[in-house]
Design a protein around this motif. Structure first.
Motif, mmCIF file in Angstrom:
data_model
loop_
_atom_site.group_PDB
_atom_site.id
_atom_site.type_symbol
_atom_site.label_atom_id
_atom_site.label_comp_id
_atom_site.label_asym_id
_atom_site.label_seq_id
_atom_site.Cartn_x
_atom_site.Cartn_y
_atom_site.Cartn_z
ATOM 1 N N UNK A 1 15.583 17.910 9.202
ATOM 2 C CA UNK A 1 14.404 17.402 9.902
ATOM 3 C C UNK A 1 13.496 16.625 8.957
ATOM 4 N N UNK A 2 13.343 17.144 7.748
ATOM 5 C CA UNK A 2 12.495 16.464 6.770
ATOM 6 C C UNK A 2 13.106 15.144 6.319
ATOM 7 N N UNK A 3 14.419 15.128 6.108
ATOM 8 C CA UNK A 3 15.052 13.904 5.627
ATOM 9 C C UNK A 3 15.034 12.824 6.700
ATOM 10 N N UNK A 4 15.152 13.193 7.961
ATOM 11 C CA UNK A 4 15.052 12.211 9.047
ATOM 12 C C UNK A 4 13.657 11.601 9.082
ATOM 13 N N UNK A 5 12.643 12.446 8.919
ATOM 14 C CA UNK A 5 11.273 11.946 8.918
ATOM 15 C C UNK A 5 11.024 10.997 7.754
ATOM 16 N N UNK A 6 11.510 11.357 6.565
ATOM 17 C CA UNK A 6 11.320 10.496 5.395
ATOM 18 C C UNK A 6 12.052 9.173 5.585
ATOM 19 N N UNK A 7 13.242 9.210 6.169
ATOM 20 C CA UNK A 7 13.989 7.984 6.431
ATOM 21 C C UNK A 7 13.250 7.090 7.416
ATOM 22 N N UNK A 8 12.678 7.672 8.456
ATOM 23 C CA UNK A 8 11.905 6.889 9.425
ATOM 24 C C UNK A 8 10.748 6.167 8.741
ATOM 25 N N UNK A 9 10.029 6.900 7.897
ATOM 26 C CA UNK A 9 8.890 6.313 7.195
ATOM 27 C C UNK A 9 9.355 5.204 6.256
ATOM 28 N N UNK A 10 10.417 5.466 5.492
ATOM 29 C CA UNK A 10 10.907 4.467 4.545
ATOM 30 C C UNK A 10 11.371 3.194 5.229
ATOM 31 N N UNK A 11 12.130 3.333 6.314
ATOM 32 C CA UNK A 11 12.624 2.155 7.035
ATOM 33 C C UNK A 11 11.471 1.392 7.678
ATOM 34 N N UNK A 12 10.493 2.101 8.229
ATOM 35 C CA UNK A 12 9.340 1.428 8.842
ATOM 36 C C UNK A 12 8.554 0.627 7.813
ATOM 37 N N UNK A 13 8.340 1.210 6.630
ATOM 38 C CA UNK A 13 7.612 0.499 5.568
ATOM 39 C C UNK A 13 8.404 -0.716 5.089
ATOM 40 N N UNK A 14 9.719 -0.549 4.908
ATOM 41 C CA UNK A 14 10.556 -1.658 4.433
ATOM 42 C C UNK A 14 10.567 -2.801 5.446
ATOM 43 N N UNK A 15 10.805 -2.479 6.720
ATOM 44 C CA UNK A 15 10.819 -3.504 7.765
ATOM 45 C C UNK A 15 9.493 -4.247 7.819
ATOM 46 N N UNK A 16 8.402 -3.498 7.890
ATOM 47 C CA UNK A 16 7.090 -4.125 8.086
ATOM 48 C C UNK A 16 6.709 -5.007 6.906
ATOM 49 N N UNK A 17 7.022 -4.591 5.674
ATOM 50 C CA UNK A 17 6.650 -5.387 4.504
ATOM 51 C C UNK A 17 7.456 -6.674 4.422
ATOM 52 N N UNK A 18 8.767 -6.594 4.636
ATOM 53 C CA UNK A 18 9.596 -7.804 4.609
ATOM 54 C C UNK A 18 9.142 -8.786 5.684
ATOM 55 N N UNK A 19 8.854 -8.285 6.872
ATOM 56 C CA UNK A 19 8.407 -9.163 7.956
ATOM 57 C C UNK A 19 7.056 -9.798 7.647
ATOM 58 N N UNK A 20 6.142 -9.018 7.103
ATOM 59 C CA UNK A 20 4.816 -9.543 6.799
ATOM 60 C C UNK A 20 4.900 -10.612 5.707
ATOM 61 N N UNK A 21 5.753 -10.395 4.726
ATOM 62 C CA UNK A 21 5.913 -11.390 3.668
ATOM 63 C C UNK A 21 6.591 -12.658 4.192
ATOM 64 N N UNK A 22 7.507 -12.510 5.140
ATOM 65 C CA UNK A 22 8.107 -13.687 5.770
ATOM 66 C C UNK A 22 7.064 -14.447 6.580
ATOM 67 N N UNK A 23 6.215 -13.713 7.258
ATOM 68 C CA UNK A 23 5.192 -14.328 8.101
ATOM 69 C C UNK A 23 4.150 -15.062 7.275
ATOM 70 N N UNK A 24 3.781 -14.498 6.132
ATOM 71 C CA UNK A 24 2.727 -15.086 5.292
ATOM 72 C C UNK A 24 3.276 -15.982 4.191
ATOM 73 N N UNK A 25 4.627 -15.978 4.000
ATOM 74 C CA UNK A 25 5.267 -16.774 2.937
ATOM 75 C C UNK A 25 4.700 -16.413 1.561
ATOM 76 N N UNK A 26 4.479 -15.113 1.360
ATOM 77 C CA UNK A 26 3.898 -14.638 0.104
ATOM 78 C C UNK A 26 4.506 -13.285 -0.237
ATOM 79 N N UNK A 27 5.059 -13.149 -1.442
ATOM 80 C CA UNK A 27 5.764 -11.932 -1.844
ATOM 81 C C UNK A 27 4.862 -10.835 -2.401
ATOM 82 N N UNK A 28 3.583 -11.108 -2.584
ATOM 83 C CA UNK A 28 2.707 -10.070 -3.136
ATOM 84 C C UNK A 28 1.759 -9.508 -2.083
#
Length: 327
Positions: free
Chosen positions: A51-78
């Motif tokens: 149960x804990x590992x599923x929760x951590x995976x959900x959080x990690x994937x959500x953070x990874x997805x959102x950051x890559x998308x935001x950087x694509x949207x803003x054209x800025x890697x920082x």
């Protein structure tokens, strides 16, 4: 011998093989988390740790997805979605509910109801801000980012004011919520969080080739026939839900997304989202699940993983800023 080396070198340079290797390491991190230092029965340990590992995976994937998308949207890697003031809004929401309900009622609040309130408020705030600036005021994305920074400062000031109005016991409860904690995830939230993550992630994966076009620049994307304004609106909504889901589950995580997103660009050997997004997700799982396993079951540290992750991510962010400054 040289031919074997050439074959190995070509395989390692292939983004598909790199992605497969990252997937293998992510699977090993999950297995290590589930099996390291087991002292109780497997019938108890596997569901508890699973149960804990599923929760951590959900959080990690959500953070990874959102950051890559935001950087694509803003054209800025920082840049990161945290720049929009999500962390400050989360802290202000916790402070307001604690002040309004009181310590006892706040602690006894239904976790599903509390989580849904947090997700809807944070996602609704960013979507409302986007609607006001883009559709009503006809502003562009840099203005949205600037307004998000200003609102983040405002939210932090209001949160500090509310903190001064609380008694010491309530303030101690509040301080515990201001830092991400991967050990206090409520398992009853995983079903609804996983369902929302599945919906958003499935839609985003269908847009992976469109995101490659958007990455070329707004002008080029429009010339190629892309409805840039409509796509930006949909991506902002998706990013809002992804960040809200992860923040409401574990608390604010500021620099971790920058770390995994930039390493994913370097390790994947490609800028195509069909490679970068899964690579960032695998790296997030390796870092969070593997790091939690090492801290909790090998080193037996009581420290929160978020402290280590944020420290490394903060140093990495400073390095990116200094590198950009030299350019």
């Amino acid at each position: 011998m040289n031919s074997v080396r050439a074959v190995v070198a070509r395989s390692l340079s292939n983004p598909v093989y790199r992605l497969m290797m990252a997937g293998v390491f992510a699977a090993l991190a999950i297995v290590a988390f589930l099996t390291l230092n087991v002292r109780a029965s497997w019938a108890f340990t596997l569901p508890f740790r699973g149960e804990k590992v599923i929760a951590i995976m959900l959080v990690g994937v959500a953070i990874a997805f959102s950051t890559v998308l935001f950087q694509t949207l803003t054209h800025n890697r920082i840049l990161t979605p945290g720049i929009m003031g999500f962390d400050s809004l989360y802290a202000l929401l916790q402070s307001f509910m604690l002040l309004l309900l009181g310590r006892i009622a706040f602690v006894q609040l239904n976790p599903q109801l509390k989580w849904l309130i947090e997700v809807m408020v944070m996602a609704g705030a960013l979507c409302g801000l986007y609607y006001w600036l883009f559709l009503r005021q006809k502003r562009d994305l840099p203005v949205l980012i600037l307004v998000g920074i200003v609102l983040g400062l405002l939210f932090r000031s209001l949160n500090s004011l509310i903190g001064r109005m609380m008694d010491p016991v309530e303030f101690d409860v509040l301080q515990d919520l201001m830092f991400a904690n991967f050990n206090r995830i409520d398992g009853s939230l995983l079903a609804v969080a996983g369902f929302l993550m599945l919906l958003v992630s499935a839609w985003l994966w269908r847009q992976r080739y469109v995101l490659d076009v958007l990455q070329l620049g707004d002008a080029i994307a429009v010339n190629l026939g892309l409805n840039q304004r409509a796509l930006t609106l949909k991506l902002i909504v998706a990013i809002a839900f992804l960040v809200s889901i992860s923040t409401a589950l574990v608390g604010p995580v500021t620099f971790f997304g920058i770390l995994v997103a930039n390493i994913a660009y370097a390790v994947s050997g490609s800028y195509q989202h069909r490679f970068v997004i899964p690579m960032a997700s695998f790296l997030a799982i390796i870092a969070l699940v593997g790091g939690q396993a090492i801290l909790e079951y090998v080193l037996k540290f009581g420290s929160s993983l978020s402290i280590v992750v944020e420290f490394i991510g903060g140093v990495f962010f400073l390095g990116l800023v200094m590198r950009q400054g030299r350019r």
